[in-house]
Design an enzyme around this catalytic site. Structure first.
Site, PDB file in Angstrom:
ATOM      1  N   LYS A 116       0.829  -1.209   0.000  1.00 48.10           N
ATOM      2  CA  LYS A 116       0.000   0.000   0.000  1.00 48.10           C
ATOM      3  C   LYS A 116       0.864   1.260   0.000  1.00 48.10           C
ATOM      4  O   LYS A 116       0.563   2.223  -0.698  1.00 48.10           O
ATOM      5  CB  LYS A 116      -0.883   0.030   1.254  1.00 48.10           C
ATOM      6  CG  LYS A 116      -2.131  -0.794   1.162  1.00 48.10           C
ATOM      7  CD  LYS A 116      -3.162  -0.234   2.162  1.00 48.10           C
ATOM      8  CE  LYS A 116      -4.528  -0.786   1.891  1.00 48.10           C
ATOM      9  NZ  LYS A 116      -4.850  -1.964   2.696  1.00 48.10           N
ATOM     10  N   HIS A 235     -16.253  -5.711   5.748  1.00 53.76           N
ATOM     11  CA  HIS A 235     -15.364  -5.685   4.580  1.00 53.76           C
ATOM     12  C   HIS A 235     -15.732  -6.719   3.529  1.00 53.76           C
ATOM     13  O   HIS A 235     -14.966  -6.961   2.605  1.00 53.76           O
ATOM     14  CB  HIS A 235     -13.897  -5.824   4.988  1.00 53.76           C
ATOM     15  CG  HIS A 235     -13.495  -4.772   5.994  1.00 53.76           C
ATOM     16  ND1 HIS A 235     -13.510  -3.434   5.693  1.00 53.76           N
ATOM     17  CD2 HIS A 235     -13.147  -4.858   7.278  1.00 53.76           C
ATOM     18  CE1 HIS A 235     -13.163  -2.747   6.766  1.00 53.76           C
ATOM     19  NE2 HIS A 235     -12.945  -3.583   7.742  1.00 53.76           N
ATOM     20  N   ARG A 291      -7.090  -7.930 -10.919  1.00 56.49           N
ATOM     21  CA  ARG A 291      -7.807  -9.148 -11.360  1.00 56.49           C
ATOM     22  C   ARG A 291      -9.181  -8.736 -11.863  1.00 56.49           C
ATOM     23  O   ARG A 291      -9.590  -7.583 -11.712  1.00 56.49           O
ATOM     24  CB  ARG A 291      -7.979 -10.084 -10.155  1.00 56.49           C
ATOM     25  CG  ARG A 291      -8.769  -9.413  -9.035  1.00 56.49           C
ATOM     26  CD  ARG A 291      -9.225 -10.344  -7.942  1.00 56.49           C
ATOM     27  NE  ARG A 291     -10.170  -9.662  -7.072  1.00 56.49           N
ATOM     28  CZ  ARG A 291      -9.864  -8.909  -6.025  1.00 56.49           C
ATOM     29  NH1 ARG A 291      -8.589  -8.734  -5.691  1.00 56.49           N
ATOM     30  NH2 ARG A 291     -10.796  -8.321  -5.310  1.00 56.49           N
TER      31      ARG A 291
END
Ligand code: MV4
Length: 648
Positions: A116, A235, A291
């Site tokens: 990140k 999430h 993806r």
């Protein structure tokens, strides 16, 4: 173009890829674990290779076995689907080394988005907006605390290697920072093997808006617009839609350009998603998923494109198709999971004994990898299907969603269908008034509604009809009945357990049906195809019976009933070895005794629940309870001793 590809995945995404490959005339090779030999994706493929035992790390994560299967079958390319090996840079490299095309981005692009902190630094240089924050190398307390002060509280600490909320800590004030850093670092090291942290301003009411991008090997890169995936639970995405409600064309264009810049900055190729967090008019880069995503069908529904076809074209070296790109209408996807709402949405493991799904139309699409009789196993994601609907506008799509959800019938495992239905019907959702806390904020109003008295009557009547002998036009049905308490007056009393407890219903045969005395009053109930007639009024209801257990499905909602024969011997009687054991894997729904209780043979001791059936365990003999080894809500294995008796 390839003539044969291998799909290194299972379930709905494997089926999804096979469908497009077939339509393009490309042969398909499925791979499967020991648990999946009879799965839908295996049945759909032209060939299939076993790759190992049920646990994913021994099969679907075995890159070497999968590449060997591709080489053995002559597959020229591997589609990884999502999850499993889809974002594994080493696997992408191993494919290339074996001379097989990885249908996905270059390994370098996967790696660039794996950290990140590094991804944010790269995005910053490319002019992609970031949440105000710190993602530097220095990780000492003084640096982080000064960074938090200049960002302004509340701040959010994130693990640089993290994802899906792991290692995140919200910090409200400076005094809480040091312990939060320590905790987040410990979690990051334990989960990801590296403790690097970043700090961001914490946005309190954000939305999750992501841009679908596509890039080819010839320098082409386009945005296929956004998806709004704000409705999440812990999430995990629950509902996704496109376009994002309220996003104006100007902002859409700016976000699209930012996403294209992000993809270009890492030399991206293929289908990718750039995730943004949006609050008010501002939006900020969060991460990029390298993806094809679960929710890609909503983009397909509003653009009319086939993203898997694009992936195959781009992977074989073609340019992105030169077609006009525009948004038409609105699409919403609901993810249907085998989850138990009563157990905080834990996966609900078991066999799908009954499955009826809404019909696919031009407006309703169903992507699924499971069939009736399939097992939801603890080894894999418990998704049953994705239901995707399209409408000229959001309201129309939403109405079609509600309708299709009401047509869904699943028995054998518990599902999140109730939650999906209440969200689809919620005024705040209809008004697109949501942020990422939507589900927790509206928890109370999202509970399944109370059962109306009229519905309860219908459910009981339908249950009775399933348990009673088939009604005769005139003959005496009691002649063929057994197991019910009948008397000379020509009626029987049915003892039924439902959600509220025991109900006794008097049934008397009439021509073509029964007169039933229900708690709400007497009705004439008759069977008809697809439902029942109550006082001559047709009611659409599905009734499934398995012995004494009946499931009545009314507008997609399951209602379990159990017939109790008051004259029959105890439901479960066991040998007098001083132990009462669970006859099948089940959940303990009631414990009726405590240690020291004196019980007589046949007394109910414990109620189990399995596959929506209630099972009363009774005392095998007279005696005193020595131990109770179960509490309500325990999941017990077959053969587990639940109650012990004192020696005689
Ligand atoms: C945030 C945030 C608020 N402020 N970052 C959650 C998962 C991870 N990918 C990023 N997440 C968030 N990052 C800042 N600076 C709130 C979340 C968040 C969230 C984001 C999208 C969708 C659902 C969410 C649920 C809780 C928290």
């Amino acid at each position: 173009m390839f003539h044969k590809i291998l799909i290194a995945n299972r379930g709905e995404i494997a089926c999804r890829v096979i469908r497009t490959a077939r339509s393009m005339g490309i042969a398909t090779v499925a791979v499967y674990s020991d648990a999946d030999a009879s799965s839908r994706h295996v049945a759909m493929a032209d060939e299939a290779c076993p790759i190992g035992p049920a646990p994913a790390r021994l099969s679907y994560l075995r890159g070497d076995a999968i590449i060997a299967a591709a080489l053995r079958t002559g597959a020229q390319a591997i589609h990884p689907g999502y999850g499993f090996l889809s974002e594994n840079a080493e696997f992408a490299e191993a494919c290339a080394a074996a001379g097989v095309v990885f249908i996905g981005p270059p390994a370098s692009a996967i790696r660039a988005m794996g950290s990140k902190a590094a991804a944010k630094a790269l995005m910053e240089r490319s002019g992609v907006p970031l949440v105000p924050g710190y993602h530097g190398d220095a990780q000492d307390g003084a640096t982080l605390s000064a960074a938090a002060d200049s960002i302004g509280y509340p701040v959010l600490i994130k693990a640089s290697a993290g994802g899906g909320g792991k290692g995140m800590r919200i910090v409200g004030e400076p005094g809480e920072l040091a312990p939060a850093i320590e905790g987040a670092r410990r979690e990051a090291v334990a989960s990801f093997g590296e403790g690097r942290l970043l700090i961001e301003r914490y946005l309190t009411r954000p939305r999750h808006i992501e841009i679908q991008v596509f890039a080819d090997t010839q320098g082409g890169c386009v945005s296929l617009f956004e998806r709004d995936c704000t409705i999440q639970r812990r999430h995990q995405k629950v509902l996704e839609e496109a376009p994002a409600p309220g996003l104006d064309p100007g902002r859409r264009a700016v976000m699209g350009e930012a996403a294209i810049a992000a993809a270009r900055a890492i030399g991206y190729v293929g289908a990718g998603t750039v995730e943004f967090i949006a609050e008010g008019d501002a939006f900020y880069f969060m991460e990029m998923n390298t993806r094809l995503q679960v929710e890609h069908p909503v983009t397909e529904m509003i653009t009319g494109l086939d993203l898997v076809e694009w992936q195959l074209r781009v992977a074989s070296g073609e340019a992105i198709p030169a077609v006009p790109l525009a948004i038409r209408g609105h699409a919403i996807e609901a993810r249907i999971y085998a989850e138990d709402p009563a157990r905080d949405y834990l996966p609900s493991i078991g066999t799908i004994t009954h499955l009826r799904q809404p019909d696919e139309t031009a407006f309703v699409r169903l992507d699924t990898g499971v069939r009736q009789g399939d097992v939801i196993s603890p080894n894999y994601d418990p998704m049953i299907a994705k239901l995707i609907v399209w409408g000229e506008d959001r309201d129309t799509a939403l109405r079609r969603l509600s309708r299709a959800l009401n047509e869904y019938e699943v028995v054998g495992v518990r599902t999140n269908l109730g939650l999906l239905r209440t969200v689809a019907a919620h005024p705040a959702f209809a008004g697109a008034d949501f942020d990422t806390s939507f589900l927790s904020r509206h928890e109370d109003s999202l509970a399944e509604p109370m059962i109306l008295a009229v519905d309860r009557s219908l459910i009981l009547a339908a249950g009775c009809l399933a348990l009673l002998p088939e009604a005769q036009q005139s003959a005496d049905p009691w002649a063929v009945m057994d197991g019910f308490e009948t008397n000379g007056e020509g009626h029987a009393d049915l003892h039924l357990h439902d959600e509220t407890g025991l109900v006794v219903i008097r049934a008397a045969p009439v021509a073509g049906g029964y007169r039933l005395v229900l708690p709400e009053g007497a009705v004439i109930a008759q069977s008809m195809p697809g439902g029942v007639l109550i006082d001559g009024v047709p009611c659409r209801v599905r009734v499934l019976r398995e012995g004494a257990a009946v499931t009545v499905i009314l507008t997609g909602r399951n209602h379990g009933l159990t017939a109790i024969d008051p004259l029959a011997p105890p439901v479960v009687e066991q040998a007098g070895d001083g132990r009462l054991t669970a006859p099948i894997p089940a959940r303990v729904s009631r414990v009726l005794v405590v240690v020291g209780d004196v019980v007589t043979k046949g007394m109910p001791l414990l109620v189990l629940e399995a596959m929506k059936m209630e099972l009363t365990l009774t005392a095998p003999r007279n005696g005193v309870i020595a131990a109770v080894r179960a509490v309500v809500d325990d999941m017990v294995q077959e053969g587990k001793a639940l109650v012990l008796f004192e020696a005689e």
